[in-house]
Design an enzyme around this catalytic site. Structure first.
Site, PDB file in Angstrom:
ATOM      1  N   LYS A   1       0.843  -1.186   0.000  1.00  0.00           N
ATOM      2  CA  LYS A   1       0.000   0.000   0.000  1.00  0.00           C
ATOM      3  C   LYS A   1       0.884   1.244   0.000  1.00  0.00           C
ATOM      4  CE  LYS A   1      -3.969   1.706   2.686  1.00  0.00           C
ATOM      5  NZ  LYS A   1      -4.860   1.360   3.806  1.00  0.00           N
ATOM      6  N   SER A  11      -9.936   1.226   2.997  1.00  0.00           N
ATOM      7  CA  SER A  11      -9.141   2.247   2.334  1.00  0.00           C
ATOM      8  C   SER A  11      -8.128   1.622   1.373  1.00  0.00           C
ATOM      9  CB  SER A  11      -8.385   3.055   3.388  1.00  0.00           C
ATOM     10  OG  SER A  11      -7.563   2.187   4.154  1.00  0.00           O
ATOM     11  N   SER A  59     -11.124  -2.312  10.459  1.00  0.00           N
ATOM     12  CA  SER A  59     -12.494  -2.223   9.958  1.00  0.00           C
ATOM     13  C   SER A  59     -12.501  -1.952   8.468  1.00  0.00           C
ATOM     14  CB  SER A  59     -13.231  -1.121  10.685  1.00  0.00           C
ATOM     15  OG  SER A  59     -12.591   0.087  10.407  1.00  0.00           O
TER      16      SER A  59
END
Lengths: 504, 493
Positions: free
Chosen positions: B54, B139, B162
């Site tokens: 990421k 995300s 989450s």
């Protein structure tokens, strides 16, 4: 845990009980002072990074890791050496070490704060309570709390180019914040408190405590009130970097508050700075402008747990503390209070004194040679004790030579002067004394010298013998000493002279 | 986006080919690394496997932007620990993948690099003619989309649990619990430290496990983690509770609060079928209650925003990152006003919104009612979980000498849907003012607040249906149990 809010810093009832000091400079008024000191911890590395704690001489921005500059992705890692040094301080100040403490972020935007927050201990400090005993005061100054925190970077503003430069070396270095209760009653007590604190920090090795180099900095809270009336409004004076400035700032504030109250005006609660050129304080920000620091528990550091065994180990390894040293100097070594304080006031002097005394030398004698002769000469040459070129072993040898009668006291002084003028580790003290022809000559005939003196100074001899002027003996004695090049024992020579003159 | 289409002396891996072909449409990769020079085959565990990270994970040879204008040209001076471990294990770091700015978002639409498009398309005739533009979740939408599109073997991401589970559509993911392993987070750009963790995404549970075990083994050589002992105790306890060899002695809890009325039928159906299948193979299934669940979402947004406001304070344009130059006639009353110029230009609207929310939550007037209250809720949520699991929370006991005893009535894992509905259409994304975008997180937030390991496994669907994920959540330190249950679910299909 973090949910506990910190008890109010000023406990009014206690403050009221502790008053009652009357000062002729401001009759009818009482002065209440509290001091917040920031002491740089003398650790090898910074508080949360493995960057070395910078030295003053380091080039700007050289002692810096990505964490110190708040690069994204970096995380803090608590340096246990800093914790141990804070614990030594806490034990020395009789503070109550907390088995569990934690770290918080204090937020504000400033160029000397790369992360936008300082990691400190707001909710759960490492130690609470404690005392600092002052020699000229019955009750000790109470400590409110001790906390660990990061130092900031340093900004310097150049008014000519109107630019600020940032040196990040200091960013993230370890500090201890030590906060007193408002127990201090005069500028002099404030000065004494800071000096005592310095000596404690140095004794336990936690900090240099040096105000000139910024390793100790003070913020002072001052308020005054009429005797018997409630406390006045306090003002905080920030960043005082010498005891002299601190005392001047307090004096200035006392007079400023008094003038306002006398006029019937009020004192505004505010933060003030101190101008070192005019010796005046000036307003920095009012209570209304006080920033909201948005304290938040640091989510990366967790809690700091201190088991009793760790505190016990600190307690066991703690060196002698200044008040214990003072008592030892007076009671065991037979120094006067004044002499003891002289030794304690001079950085490094005590360790030197202890080293010279090690081989069973007479402490009073050592003190005289060290303070009156050695330190006196250093001072007259504008040198600090730390510049002293004579090792403790060398001074010990001088004392030994004198005490064994190998050289006279006068020769010892000459010897010391020569050692200071041309210090050398390779020449032994005895050799030097020999090369200067200072060694007492056992073959030297004292009687012969004395008789020669009496013959050389007949009128003085008569004056003494008739009792017209007993002091004239010194003049005859001087002749003997001069003639012997200082190699005679002064006391013996005096005795012998007197005996010869009085016809024994 | 920079594509490197130079002549490769080495066989271009199928993953790199997929990146070249598909990335323009999906927008998963924001940087593709040049292929590494050929080298002799090694016995390293991840030799030649394409792994992407990421864009919030620091790499010293690739830009690391966090999808923010603020870090547009930022290349860190160091590799994150996780990146170092991947390199040491022989992985081919193919590039950096898109994400919401600083990880703040649930749909990967708040990115300086533009949104990520879900690569999945159903087989129904309409969508074949006009492909649907759906979110890939957030995300870490980039990672999810890229795994699904075969652009690499696995992804290592950092995220809040989450949002991680939300990125569930057609992928698997396993998480190291937040804060359990701080070394894993070194070099991972913080959003909210107490919730951030490093996770792994791969197409199959076994691939996920392969990466996880490899990194864990390498990391175990570094003895600085204080939690290593706790972790060992927890896995011993977990094995004692459930050996992992068959479903017959596994006890699964179904939290009733995770099947609210709003749950889409396309989601609840397949999840119920999965639970029934596990039961028919011998697992014991019991209903459990986590009563604090309804308060979790609010607590989560207060805590994550508060920490985000603190973490974002470092982006002031002084030491690194973007800086808007001041004009000669600019006069700033204080430092903060000067920084505001840069911060206003550098942060996107979602990040700005969360900074404002978090700053308020930490202010003197709001601290007790918001931040402290949220921390209390977080503790209640942890208590909820500790009540229902068979093995105790090892971390919670670390300060005492109290003996760890298992709760025989407790469950080994929890199973629940990963999200309320299937992937939302990008055109339907709720407006900024709406709360709907945040409600998607409601099922994944509690485990995140409690710091528990969780795995989302996609369920096999007919080809005309959008994928659905099921979550497996275990007690702290029972990553292995969670992975094994994930295997069983995968094998059902």
């Amino acid at each position: 845990m973090l949910l506990r809010s910190w008890p109010q810093r000023t406990n009014n009832t206690v403050r009221l009980l502790l008053r009652g000091i009357h000062d002729e400079r401001w009759p009818g008024w009482e002065v209440v002072i509290g001091i917040e000191t920031h002491a740089q911890i003398k650790s090898q590395h910074k508080l949360f990074s493995n960057s070395p704690t910078p030295a003053l001489k380091d080039a700007p921005n050289t002692s810096v890791t990505p964490f110190d500059v708040a690069f994204p992705g970096t995380l803090p890692s608590l340096n246990q050496e800093c914790v141990d040094l804070a614990l030594r301080t806490a034990v020395a100040l009789n503070a109550d070490i907390q088995p569990r403490s934690s770290f918080d972020r204090k937020h504000y935007f400033y160029p000397d704060l790369p992360a936008g927050y300082q990691i400190t201990q707001h909710y759960e400090p490492i130690a609470v309570g404690g005392t600092v005993a002052l020699t000229n005061r019955n009750s000790a100054i109470r400590i409110n709390q001790i906390q660990l925190e990061q130092d900031t970077a340093k900004t310097t503003f150049d008014p000519r180019t109107r630019t600020s430069s940032i040196d990040l070396n200091r960013a993230g270095s370890a500090l201890m914040e030590i906060v007193t209760e408002p127990d201090i009653r005069s500028p002099e007590e404030a000065g004494m408190y800071v000096r005592t604190l310095q000596s404690i920090l140095r004794a336990v090795g936690a900090s240099d405590g040096n105000m000139e180099t910024g390793s100790l900095r003070c913020d002072v809270n001052v308020s005054i009130n009429r005797a018997g009336e409630p406390l006045g409004t306090r003002c905080e004076i920030k960043n005082l970097n010498s005891v002299k400035f601190m005392q001047s700032a307090i004096l200035y504030e006392i007079e400023r508050h008094r003038a306002l109250y006398v006029q019937g005006a009020t004192v505004q609660q505010e933060t003030r700075g101190f101008n070192q050129d005019t010796f005046e304080t000036f307003p920095m920000r009012s209570k209304e402008d006080a920033p909201d620091y948005r304290y938040m528990p640091d989510p990366n550091l967790g809690v700091l747990l201190l088991p009793p065994q760790r505190i016990e180990r600190i307690r066991r390894t703690l060196p002698e503390l200044p008040w214990a040293t003072r008592a030892r100097l007076i009671e065991v070594h037979g120094l006067s209070e004044k002499d003891a304080d002289v030794l304690l006031a001079e950085e490094m002097a005590l360790a030197y004194f202890n080293q010279v005394c090690v081989d069973g030398r007479n402490p009073r004698l050592v003190f005289n040679w060290m303070i009156h002769e050695l330190l006196g000469r250093l001072h007259s040459a504008n040198l600090a004790f730390s510049d002293n070129p004579i090792t403790s072993r060398q001074l010990g040898e001088v004392v030994d030579l004198v005490q064994s009668g190998m050289i006279t006291g006068a020769s010892g002084k000459l010897l010391l002067r020569d050692m200071l003028a041309s210090p050398s580790a390779s020449i032994s003290v005895a050799e030097r004394a020999r090369s200067l022809s200072l060694l007492s000559d056992p073959t030297l005939d004292l009687d012969k010298l004395c008789l020669a003196a009496i013959t050389a100074l007949p009128s003085e001899a008569t004056a003494f013998q008739t009792g017209a002027n007993k002091n004239v003996l010194n003049k005859i004695l001087g002749w003997v000493i001069r003639e012997s090049k200082g190699r005679v024992d002064t006391e013996k020579a005096r005795e012998r002279l007197a005996a010869l003159l009085e016809g024994h | 986006m920079r594509a490197n289409v130079t002549c490769f002396t080495r066989r271009i891996s199928s993953w790199r080919q997929a990146i070249q072909q598909n990335n323009a449409a999906i927008n998963a990769f924001v940087y593709v690394s040049p292929p590494s020079p050929p080298r002799p085959e090694s016995k390293l565990p991840l030799d030649g496997l394409a792994v992407a990270v990421k864009d919030m994970i620091c790499t010293k040879d690739m830009p690391t932007t966090s999808s923010s204008v603020m870090l547009k040209d930022f290349t860190p001076p160091f590799d994150a620990t996780i990146v170092r471990l991947l390199r040491e294990a022989g992985a081919d770091l193919v590039g950096k993948v898109n994400c919401d700015e600083f990880g703040m978002g649930s749909l990967n639409i708040h990115s300086a690099h533009g949104p990520v498009i879900n690569p999945f398309q159903t087989s129904n005739p309409v969508s074949r003619e006009q492909p649907e533009r759906r979110s890939a979740g957030g995300s870490s939408g980039g990672s999810a989309a890229a795994v699904a599109a075969g652009m690499c073997y696995a992804y290592v991401i950092c995220t809040i649990l989450s949002t991680f589970l939300l990125t569930k559509q057609c992928i698997r993911c396993l998480l190291c619990p937040p804060n359990a392993n701080k070394r894993f987070r070194w070099g991972v750009i913080s959003f909210a430290d107490s919730l951030d963790c490093v996770g792994i995404m791969a197409k199959t549970v076994s691939a996920t496990r392969h990466i996880f075990n490899t990194l864990n083994a390498y990391d175990a050589q570094d003895p600085t983690s204080v939690n290593e002992e706790s972790r060992r105790i927890a896995s011993r306890q977990a094995v004692r509770a459930w050996s992992g060899s068959s479903l017959s002695d596994l006890k699964i809890g179904i939290p009733q609060e995770y099947f609210p009325r709003e749950l889409a039928p396309q989601v609840s159906g397949p999840v119920r079928d999965t639970i029934a299948a596990l039961k028919s193979r011998g697992a014991t299934v019991v209903p459990v209650s986590l009563p604090t669940t309804p308060y979790a979402l609010s607590a989560y947004y207060v805590i994550s925003s508060a920490e985000a406001s603190s973490n974002m304070a470092r982006y002031d344009g002084v030491e690194y990152g973007m800086r808007v130059a001041s004009k000669n006639d600019d006069h700033f009353p204080n430092t903060a006003a000067r920084y505001a110029v840069t911060r206003t230009a550098g942060f996107g609207s979602e990040v700005q919104k969360r900074i404002l929310l978090g700053t308020y939550a930490l202010s003197a007037e709001a601290f007790d009612n918001y931040f402290l209250q949220a921390q209390r809720v977080r503790q209640l949520i942890k208590d909820d979980f500790n009540r229902i699991f068979r093995i105790p929370d090892v971390l919670g006991y670390s300060e005492t000498t109290e003996l760890l005893t298992n709760n025989d009535e407790g469950v080994d894992v929890l199973i629940h849907p990963s999200a309320m509905r299937t992937a939302p259409r990008l055109d339907d994304i709720p407006t900024a003012e709406s709360l709907d975008a945040y409600v998607q997180d409601v099922l994944t937030v509690p485990a995140s607040l409690a710091g528990l390991p969780a795995l989302s496994v996609p369920l096999q669907r007919d080809s005309d249906e959008w994928p659905v994920g099921v979550s497996v959540v275990g007690q702290w330190g029972t990553d292995e149990t969670v992975l094994r249950v994930g295997h069983f679910i995968e094998s059902l299909q």
